[in-house]
Design a protein around this motif. Sequence first.
Motif: not given
Length: 195
Positions: A51-56, A124-130, A185-188, A192-193
């Motif tokens: 799971v991809l993390d730390g891409v912000g 496999l690499l999952s990017v759940p937020e996208l 992710l930043a745009a999403a 969201g905010s």
Amino acid sequence: MPLSVLTPPSPALRSVRAALKSPTAVRGFRTLTPTSGAGPAGVTDPLPVHVLDGVGPGDGPPRAALGGWRFHLAAEGRVVAAAEARITPDGWAFSHFSEGPYVASAQRALRQAESLPAVLQPRLLSVPELYMVTLWLRPDAGAAAEPDGIDPADLLVPLAPAPPGIRAHRAHRAGDLLPALRDRLAAARLLGSSA
């Protein structure tokens, strides 16, 4: 060239095989129900799922945490579904079966990867937020299942369906694709905010 496939943890594989034998677990999955004596689905293509993390912004280099193992399930000579095992506090446990476009897309991406001129290690690499999954190909065929990070030279092949603007089944260098994912992710998060 052949892919350098990692060996899954035995308890993860056992949990999937046990679920395949359970009428309760396979209920509702038409492709996993043996027909006319064909026998149960066979387990193939073990892939660690990260799971991809730390891409912000400001998160430093992207990280990927091992979240489970996915196995493709073949019946009557073709892959028909996938099964996933997850790590729990008590060890590996069966998580779920899945059918649908990612199963066929992962098979296609694996066949494409086999045609590349290098020995690569698939995962496999999952990017759940996208709502995105990629086939992650590492040139280090001896790397452990639990990576210390994503190398910019690693290849990422988005599976279909991919998010709008990202082409499925095209190999991208991680160093090229991850900044695009960071921007998305930043745009999403911004959208969201403001909701």
